[in-house]
Write an enzyme that holds these catalytic residues in place. Structure first.
Site, PDB file in Angstrom:
ATOM      1  CE1 TYR A  10      -6.064  -0.789   0.504  1.00  0.00           C
ATOM      2  CE2 TYR A  10      -4.498  -0.242  -1.245  1.00  0.00           C
ATOM      3  CZ  TYR A  10      -5.452   0.150  -0.314  1.00  0.00           C
ATOM      4  OH  TYR A  10      -5.791   1.472  -0.201  1.00  0.00           O
ATOM      5  CG  PHE A  71      -7.513  -7.419  -8.513  1.00  0.00           C
ATOM      6  CD1 PHE A  71      -7.534  -6.049  -8.371  1.00  0.00           C
ATOM      7  CD2 PHE A  71      -8.677  -8.050  -8.938  1.00  0.00           C
ATOM      8  CE1 PHE A  71      -8.675  -5.308  -8.641  1.00  0.00           C
ATOM      9  CE2 PHE A  71      -9.822  -7.318  -9.217  1.00  0.00           C
ATOM     10  CZ  PHE A  71      -9.824  -5.947  -9.072  1.00  0.00           C
ATOM     11  CE1 TYR A 139       3.379  -4.098 -11.035  1.00  0.00           C
ATOM     12  CE2 TYR A 139       3.843  -1.748 -10.860  1.00  0.00           C
ATOM     13  CZ  TYR A 139       2.946  -2.802 -10.817  1.00  0.00           C
ATOM     14  OH  TYR A 139       1.618  -2.567 -10.566  1.00  0.00           O
ATOM     15  CG  HIS A 187       2.320   1.282  -1.045  1.00  0.00           C
ATOM     16  ND1 HIS A 187       2.189  -0.073  -0.903  1.00  0.00           N
ATOM     17  CD2 HIS A 187       2.589   1.507  -2.350  1.00  0.00           C
ATOM     18  CE1 HIS A 187       2.357  -0.643  -2.087  1.00  0.00           C
ATOM     19  NE2 HIS A 187       2.602   0.292  -2.979  1.00  0.00           N
ATOM     20  NE  ARG A 281      10.373   4.202  -3.687  1.00  0.00           N
ATOM     21  CZ  ARG A 281       9.090   4.009  -3.379  1.00  0.00           C
ATOM     22  NH1 ARG A 281       8.757   3.463  -2.228  1.00  0.00           N
ATOM     23  NH2 ARG A 281       8.142   4.378  -4.202  1.00  0.00           N
TER      24      ARG A 281
HETATM   25  N1  UDP Z   1       7.859   7.650  -0.331  1.00  0.00           N
HETATM   26  C1  UDP Z   1       8.639   8.247   0.635  1.00  0.00           C
HETATM   27  N2  UDP Z   1       8.842   7.583   1.815  1.00  0.00           N
HETATM   28  C2  UDP Z   1       8.301   6.352   2.062  1.00  0.00           C
HETATM   29  C3  UDP Z   1       7.500   5.750   1.070  1.00  0.00           C
HETATM   30  C4  UDP Z   1       7.305   6.432  -0.120  1.00  0.00           C
HETATM   31  O1  UDP Z   1       9.157   9.353   0.457  1.00  0.00           O
HETATM   32  O2  UDP Z   1       8.545   5.802   3.154  1.00  0.00           O
HETATM   33  C5  UDP Z   1       7.625   8.364  -1.603  1.00  0.00           C
HETATM   34  C6  UDP Z   1       8.068   7.590  -2.833  1.00  0.00           C
HETATM   35  O3  UDP Z   1       9.424   7.810  -3.110  1.00  0.00           O
HETATM   36  C7  UDP Z   1       7.117   8.155  -3.900  1.00  0.00           C
HETATM   37  C8  UDP Z   1       5.836   8.467  -3.125  1.00  0.00           C
HETATM   38  O4  UDP Z   1       6.224   8.527  -1.750  1.00  0.00           O
HETATM   39  O5  UDP Z   1       7.627   9.364  -4.398  1.00  0.00           O
HETATM   40  C9  UDP Z   1       4.782   7.402  -3.277  1.00  0.00           C
HETATM   41  O6  UDP Z   1       5.388   6.142  -3.034  1.00  0.00           O
HETATM   42  P1  UDP Z   1       4.567   4.799  -2.861  1.00  0.00           P
HETATM   43  O7  UDP Z   1       5.559   3.694  -2.573  1.00  0.00           O
HETATM   44  O8  UDP Z   1       3.465   5.007  -1.882  1.00  0.00           O
HETATM   45  O9  UDP Z   1       3.881   4.568  -4.284  1.00  0.00           O
HETATM   46  P2  UDP Z   1       4.505   4.457  -5.775  1.00  0.00           P
HETATM   47  O10 UDP Z   1       4.413   5.867  -6.332  1.00  0.00           O
HETATM   48  O11 UDP Z   1       5.881   3.916  -5.693  1.00  0.00           O
HETATM   49  O12 UDP Z   1       3.551   3.532  -6.459  1.00  0.00           O
END
Ligand code: UDP
Length: 326
Positions: A10, A71, A139, A187, A281
Protein backbone atom coordinates in the site's frame (compact mmCIF):
# COMPACT_ATOMS: atom_id res chain seq x y z
CA UNK A 1 18.82 4.01 -9.25
CA UNK A 2 16.81 3.55 -6.06
CA UNK A 3 15.89 0.11 -4.67
CA UNK A 4 12.43 0.06 -3.08
CA UNK A 5 11.93 -3.06 -1.00
CA UNK A 6 8.24 -3.71 -0.47
CA UNK A 7 7.25 -1.37 -3.30
CA UNK A 8 4.19 -3.45 -4.21
CA UNK A 9 2.39 -2.80 -0.92
CA UNK A 10 0.00 0.00 0.00
CA UNK A 11 2.49 2.67 1.10
CA UNK A 12 5.40 1.43 -1.05
CA UNK A 13 3.37 1.54 -4.27
CA UNK A 14 2.30 5.15 -3.58
CA UNK A 15 5.94 6.08 -2.99
CA UNK A 16 7.01 4.38 -6.23
CA UNK A 17 4.36 6.31 -8.19
CA UNK A 18 5.95 9.59 -7.08
CA UNK A 19 9.58 8.42 -7.13
CA UNK A 20 9.56 7.27 -10.78
CA UNK A 21 9.09 10.93 -11.79
CA UNK A 22 12.54 11.74 -10.36
CA UNK A 23 14.64 8.57 -10.27
CA UNK A 24 15.07 5.18 -11.87
CA UNK A 25 13.41 2.69 -9.56
CA UNK A 26 13.74 -1.03 -8.96
CA UNK A 27 11.17 -2.75 -6.74
CA UNK A 28 11.83 -5.96 -4.81
CA UNK A 29 8.70 -7.49 -3.27
CA UNK A 30 7.75 -11.07 -2.32
CA UNK A 31 4.05 -10.28 -2.94
CA UNK A 32 3.09 -11.73 0.45
CA UNK A 33 0.78 -8.76 1.00
CA UNK A 34 1.39 -6.60 -2.08
CA UNK A 35 0.30 -6.94 -5.71
CA UNK A 36 2.38 -6.59 -8.82
CA UNK A 37 -0.30 -4.53 -10.57
CA UNK A 38 0.14 -1.76 -7.96
CA UNK A 39 3.74 -1.17 -9.09
CA UNK A 40 4.06 1.71 -11.54
CA UNK A 41 5.15 0.35 -14.91
CA UNK A 42 8.07 2.79 -15.12
CA UNK A 43 9.75 0.79 -12.31
CA UNK A 44 11.60 -2.51 -12.76
CA UNK A 45 9.86 -5.21 -10.73
CA UNK A 46 11.57 -8.23 -9.18
CA UNK A 47 9.61 -10.81 -7.21
CA UNK A 48 11.64 -12.03 -4.26
CA UNK A 49 12.34 -11.83 -0.58
CA UNK A 50 14.49 -9.23 1.13
CA UNK A 51 16.06 -12.05 3.17
CA UNK A 52 17.21 -13.86 0.01
CA UNK A 53 20.97 -13.30 -0.27
CA UNK A 54 21.20 -14.57 -3.85
CA UNK A 55 18.55 -12.14 -5.10
CA UNK A 56 20.18 -9.26 -3.23
CA UNK A 57 23.61 -10.13 -4.70
CA UNK A 58 22.07 -10.14 -8.16
CA UNK A 59 20.30 -6.79 -7.71
CA UNK A 60 23.32 -5.00 -6.23
CA UNK A 61 25.72 -6.37 -8.87
CA UNK A 62 23.42 -5.65 -11.84
CA UNK A 63 22.18 -2.14 -10.95
CA UNK A 64 23.90 1.04 -9.76
CA UNK A 65 21.87 1.38 -6.55
CA UNK A 66 22.40 4.70 -4.71
CA UNK A 67 19.92 4.20 -1.91
CA UNK A 68 17.45 1.69 -0.47
CA UNK A 69 13.96 2.45 0.81
CA UNK A 70 12.51 -0.30 2.97
CA UNK A 71 8.73 -0.89 3.22
CA UNK A 72 8.73 -4.71 3.34
CA UNK A 73 7.53 -5.30 6.88
CA UNK A 74 4.71 -7.11 8.61
CA UNK A 75 2.68 -4.45 10.37
CA UNK A 76 -0.32 -5.84 12.26
CA UNK A 77 -0.12 -5.31 16.01
CA UNK A 78 -2.52 -8.15 16.91
CA UNK A 79 -0.76 -10.65 14.67
CA UNK A 80 2.61 -9.67 16.13
CA UNK A 81 1.35 -10.52 19.64
CA UNK A 82 0.19 -13.96 18.46
CA UNK A 83 3.18 -14.71 16.23
CA UNK A 84 6.23 -12.70 17.35
CA UNK A 85 8.67 -15.01 15.52
CA UNK A 86 7.20 -13.90 12.20
CA UNK A 87 7.76 -10.25 13.16
CA UNK A 88 11.31 -10.60 14.47
CA UNK A 89 12.26 -12.88 11.57
CA UNK A 90 10.96 -10.66 8.81
CA UNK A 91 11.18 -7.19 10.31
CA UNK A 92 14.53 -7.64 12.06
CA UNK A 93 16.46 -10.63 10.69
CA UNK A 94 15.59 -10.08 7.02
CA UNK A 95 16.29 -6.37 7.39
CA UNK A 96 19.71 -7.27 8.79
CA UNK A 97 20.37 -9.39 5.69
CA UNK A 98 19.42 -6.43 3.51
CA UNK A 99 21.71 -4.09 5.48
CA UNK A 100 24.57 -6.61 5.28
CA UNK A 101 24.26 -6.61 1.49
CA UNK A 102 24.14 -2.83 1.39
CA UNK A 103 27.46 -2.76 3.27
CA UNK A 104 28.90 -5.47 1.02
CA UNK A 105 28.15 -3.36 -2.07
CA UNK A 106 28.89 -0.04 -0.36
CA UNK A 107 25.38 1.33 -0.68
CA UNK A 108 25.12 3.61 2.33
CA UNK A 109 21.82 5.49 2.12
CA UNK A 110 18.78 3.92 3.76
CA UNK A 111 15.23 5.16 4.34
CA UNK A 112 13.41 3.09 6.93
CA UNK A 113 9.65 2.89 7.48
CA UNK A 114 9.09 2.93 11.21
CA UNK A 115 5.99 3.54 13.25
CA UNK A 116 4.21 5.41 16.01
CA UNK A 117 4.00 1.97 17.68
CA UNK A 118 7.61 2.52 18.83
CA UNK A 119 6.26 5.03 21.38
CA UNK A 120 3.94 2.57 23.12
CA UNK A 121 1.58 4.43 25.45
CA UNK A 122 3.10 7.91 25.53
CA UNK A 123 2.48 10.20 28.47
CA UNK A 124 2.32 13.33 26.30
CA UNK A 125 -0.52 14.63 24.10
CA UNK A 126 1.69 15.62 21.18
CA UNK A 127 4.45 13.12 20.44
CA UNK A 128 7.84 14.47 19.41
CA UNK A 129 10.82 12.43 18.25
CA UNK A 130 12.27 12.87 21.75
CA UNK A 131 9.28 11.23 23.44
CA UNK A 132 10.41 8.03 25.16
CA UNK A 133 10.15 4.91 22.98
CA UNK A 134 8.57 2.13 25.02
CA UNK A 135 6.76 -0.16 22.55
CA UNK A 136 4.07 -2.40 24.00
CA UNK A 137 3.91 -5.07 21.30
CA UNK A 138 6.31 -7.18 19.18
CA UNK A 139 5.56 -5.10 16.06
CA UNK A 140 6.68 -1.86 17.72
CA UNK A 141 9.67 -3.63 19.30
CA UNK A 142 10.75 -5.11 15.95
CA UNK A 143 10.82 -1.61 14.42
CA UNK A 144 12.65 -0.10 17.38
CA UNK A 145 15.32 -2.84 17.21
CA UNK A 146 16.03 -1.88 13.59
CA UNK A 147 16.17 1.80 14.56
CA UNK A 148 18.84 0.88 17.13
CA UNK A 149 20.73 -1.27 14.60
CA UNK A 150 20.77 1.69 12.22
CA UNK A 151 22.25 3.99 14.84
CA UNK A 152 25.04 1.48 15.52
CA UNK A 153 25.63 0.93 11.77
CA UNK A 154 25.85 4.69 11.33
CA UNK A 155 28.54 4.89 14.03
CA UNK A 156 30.48 1.82 12.96
CA UNK A 157 30.10 1.67 9.16
CA UNK A 158 28.94 5.11 8.11
CA UNK A 159 25.48 3.90 7.05
CA UNK A 160 23.41 7.04 6.44
CA UNK A 161 19.76 6.72 7.30
CA UNK A 162 16.43 8.39 7.88
CA UNK A 163 13.87 6.72 10.14
CA UNK A 164 10.29 7.80 9.38
CA UNK A 165 7.79 7.06 12.12
CA UNK A 166 4.38 6.93 10.47
CA UNK A 167 1.18 7.67 12.29
CA UNK A 168 -2.05 6.43 10.60
CA UNK A 169 -1.61 6.24 6.83
CA UNK A 170 -4.84 6.43 4.82
CA UNK A 171 -6.19 7.71 1.50
CA UNK A 172 -5.56 6.88 -2.14
CA UNK A 173 -3.54 8.22 -5.05
CA UNK A 174 -5.00 11.28 -6.81
CA UNK A 175 -5.34 9.23 -10.01
CA UNK A 176 -7.51 6.67 -8.13
CA UNK A 177 -5.37 4.01 -9.81
CA UNK A 178 -4.07 2.68 -6.47
CA UNK A 179 -5.47 2.80 -2.94
CA UNK A 180 -5.69 0.96 0.35
CA UNK A 181 -6.66 -2.68 0.12
CA UNK A 182 -5.27 -5.07 2.72
CA UNK A 183 -6.34 -8.66 3.01
CA UNK A 184 -7.70 -9.09 5.59
CA UNK A 185 -8.54 -5.40 6.06
CA UNK A 186 -8.11 -4.23 9.64
CA UNK A 187 -7.76 -0.45 9.20
CA UNK A 188 -10.48 1.96 10.18
CA UNK A 189 -10.93 4.14 7.08
CA UNK A 190 -11.16 1.31 4.49
CA UNK A 191 -13.41 -0.69 6.82
CA UNK A 192 -15.88 2.21 7.14
CA UNK A 193 -15.88 2.87 3.38
CA UNK A 194 -16.30 -0.82 2.53
CA UNK A 195 -19.27 -0.90 4.88
CA UNK A 196 -20.80 2.19 3.27
CA UNK A 197 -20.38 0.49 -0.12
CA UNK A 198 -22.28 -2.56 1.16
CA UNK A 199 -19.30 -4.92 1.48
CA UNK A 200 -19.67 -5.28 5.28
CA UNK A 201 -22.88 -5.31 7.25
CA UNK A 202 -21.64 -3.06 10.09
CA UNK A 203 -18.67 -1.30 11.68
CA UNK A 204 -17.40 -2.28 15.12
CA UNK A 205 -15.98 0.50 17.27
CA UNK A 206 -13.31 -1.06 19.48
CA UNK A 207 -13.78 0.51 22.90
CA UNK A 208 -15.90 3.44 24.10
CA UNK A 209 -14.36 3.83 27.56
CA UNK A 210 -11.04 5.42 26.67
CA UNK A 211 -10.04 8.65 28.48
CA UNK A 212 -10.95 10.80 25.45
CA UNK A 213 -13.86 13.28 25.01
CA UNK A 214 -16.16 10.74 23.29
CA UNK A 215 -14.56 7.60 24.78
CA UNK A 216 -13.11 6.29 21.49
CA UNK A 217 -9.44 6.18 20.47
CA UNK A 218 -7.82 9.21 18.90
CA UNK A 219 -5.38 8.84 16.00
CA UNK A 220 -3.50 11.15 13.64
CA UNK A 221 -4.41 10.31 10.02
CA UNK A 222 -1.97 11.14 7.27
CA UNK A 223 -2.44 10.91 3.52
CA UNK A 224 -0.35 8.21 1.88
CA UNK A 225 0.90 10.64 -0.80
CA UNK A 226 2.05 13.07 1.91
CA UNK A 227 3.97 10.12 3.37
CA UNK A 228 5.45 9.37 -0.04
CA UNK A 229 6.62 12.97 -0.44
CA UNK A 230 8.29 12.91 2.97
CA UNK A 231 10.28 9.87 1.80
CA UNK A 232 11.42 11.70 -1.30
CA UNK A 233 12.51 14.76 0.68
CA UNK A 234 14.39 12.48 3.11
CA UNK A 235 16.06 10.66 0.24
CA UNK A 236 17.17 13.93 -1.35
CA UNK A 237 18.60 15.13 1.96
CA UNK A 238 20.65 11.92 2.30
CA UNK A 239 21.85 11.99 -1.31
CA UNK A 240 22.90 15.64 -0.91
CA UNK A 241 24.74 14.74 2.31
CA UNK A 242 22.76 17.24 4.40
CA UNK A 243 22.99 14.91 7.41
CA UNK A 244 24.04 11.32 8.01
CA UNK A 245 21.14 10.24 10.21
CA UNK A 246 17.76 11.52 11.27
CA UNK A 247 14.43 10.44 12.72
CA UNK A 248 11.14 12.12 11.87
CA UNK A 249 7.50 11.72 12.86
CA UNK A 250 5.01 11.84 10.00
CA UNK A 251 1.53 13.00 10.95
CA UNK A 252 -0.87 15.91 10.65
CA UNK A 253 -0.55 17.05 14.24
CA UNK A 254 -4.30 16.75 14.74
CA UNK A 255 -6.12 13.81 16.29
CA UNK A 256 -9.55 12.41 15.41
CA UNK A 257 -11.55 9.92 17.42
CA UNK A 258 -12.97 6.77 15.83
CA UNK A 259 -16.45 8.35 16.10
CA UNK A 260 -15.23 11.52 14.37
CA UNK A 261 -13.74 9.47 11.53
CA UNK A 262 -17.05 7.64 11.09
CA UNK A 263 -18.98 10.97 11.15
CA UNK A 264 -16.64 12.44 8.54
CA UNK A 265 -17.07 9.41 6.26
CA UNK A 266 -20.86 9.69 6.60
CA UNK A 267 -20.76 13.39 5.77
CA UNK A 268 -18.53 12.96 2.73
CA UNK A 269 -20.39 10.00 1.29
CA UNK A 270 -23.85 11.17 2.34
CA UNK A 271 -24.52 7.67 3.64
CA UNK A 272 -25.40 6.39 7.12
CA UNK A 273 -23.31 3.71 8.81
CA UNK A 274 -24.55 0.92 11.06
CA UNK A 275 -22.25 1.08 14.07
CA UNK A 276 -21.84 -1.49 16.82
CA UNK A 277 -19.91 -0.62 19.97
CA UNK A 278 -17.67 -3.44 21.11
CA UNK A 279 -14.86 -4.04 23.55
CA UNK A 280 -11.33 -2.66 23.28
CA UNK A 281 -8.89 -4.23 20.84
CA UNK A 282 -5.65 -5.55 22.42
CA UNK A 283 -2.70 -3.21 22.34
CA UNK A 284 -4.48 0.04 21.35
CA UNK A 285 -3.14 3.17 23.11
CA UNK A 286 -5.91 5.75 23.68
CA UNK A 287 -4.31 8.75 21.93
CA UNK A 288 -1.51 8.92 19.32
CA UNK A 289 -0.94 12.32 17.76
CA UNK A 290 2.32 13.44 16.16
CA UNK A 291 4.20 16.63 16.27
CA UNK A 292 5.77 16.87 12.79
CA UNK A 293 7.51 20.16 13.56
CA UNK A 294 10.95 18.60 13.21
CA UNK A 295 10.61 17.46 9.60
CA UNK A 296 8.84 20.71 8.74
CA UNK A 297 11.78 22.67 10.12
CA UNK A 298 14.56 20.49 8.74
CA UNK A 299 13.16 19.39 5.36
CA UNK A 300 10.31 21.81 4.73
CA UNK A 301 7.79 18.98 4.63
CA UNK A 302 4.23 19.47 5.80
CA UNK A 303 1.14 17.31 5.35
CA UNK A 304 -1.05 18.90 2.68
CA UNK A 305 -4.17 16.78 3.24
CA UNK A 306 -6.56 16.89 6.17
CA UNK A 307 -8.98 14.15 7.25
CA UNK A 308 -11.62 15.32 4.74
CA UNK A 309 -9.34 15.16 1.72
CA UNK A 310 -7.89 11.84 2.89
CA UNK A 311 -11.36 10.33 3.06
CA UNK A 312 -12.47 11.96 -0.21
CA UNK A 313 -9.53 10.38 -2.05
CA UNK A 314 -10.13 7.01 -0.40
CA UNK A 315 -13.82 7.19 -1.26
CA UNK A 316 -13.12 7.93 -4.94
CA UNK A 317 -10.78 4.92 -5.12
CA UNK A 318 -13.07 2.57 -3.18
CA UNK A 319 -16.13 3.55 -5.25
CA UNK A 320 -14.22 3.00 -8.47
CA UNK A 321 -12.70 -0.31 -7.38
CA UNK A 322 -15.61 -1.87 -5.52
CA UNK A 323 -15.96 -4.64 -8.12
CA UNK A 324 -12.28 -5.26 -8.82
CA UNK A 325 -10.98 -5.81 -5.29
CA UNK A 326 -13.94 -7.55 -3.72
N1 UDP B 1 -10.84 0.65 14.88
C1 UDP B 1 -12.16 0.39 15.17
N2 UDP B 1 -12.85 -0.48 14.37
C2 UDP B 1 -12.26 -1.10 13.30
C3 UDP B 1 -10.91 -0.82 13.01
C4 UDP B 1 -10.23 0.06 13.83
O1 UDP B 1 -12.73 0.91 16.13
O2 UDP B 1 -12.95 -1.89 12.62
C5 UDP B 1 -10.10 1.60 15.74
C6 UDP B 1 -8.85 1.01 16.38
O3 UDP B 1 -9.16 0.36 17.58
C7 UDP B 1 -7.98 2.26 16.55
C8 UDP B 1 -8.36 3.14 15.36
O4 UDP B 1 -9.63 2.65 14.91
O5 UDP B 1 -8.34 2.93 17.72
C9 UDP B 1 -7.38 3.06 14.22
O6 UDP B 1 -7.14 1.69 13.95
P1 UDP B 1 -6.35 1.19 12.67
O7 UDP B 1 -6.34 -0.32 12.71
O8 UDP B 1 -6.90 1.84 11.45
O9 UDP B 1 -4.87 1.76 12.86
P2 UDP B 1 -3.80 1.60 14.07
O10 UDP B 1 -4.03 2.82 14.94
O11 UDP B 1 -4.02 0.30 14.75
O12 UDP B 1 -2.49 1.67 13.35
Amino acid sequence: MILVVGGAGYIGSHLVKELVNKHEVIVLDNLSTGSKHLVDNKAIFIEGDLGDAAILDKIFTSHPIKAVMHFAANSLVGESVKDPYKYFNNNVSNTLTLLKHMLKYEVKNFIFSSTAATYGVPDVQLITEDTLTRPINPYGRSKLIVENILEDFNNAYGMNYVVLRYFNAAGAHVSSSIGENHNPETHLVPIILEHLLGKRDRISVFGTDYPTPDGTCIRDYIHVTDLANAHIKSLEALLEGRFSKNTFNLGNGKGYSVKEVIDTCERITNLKAIVEFSKRRDGDPSILVASSQKIQKELGWKATNNLESIIESAWRWHSKNIQTHS
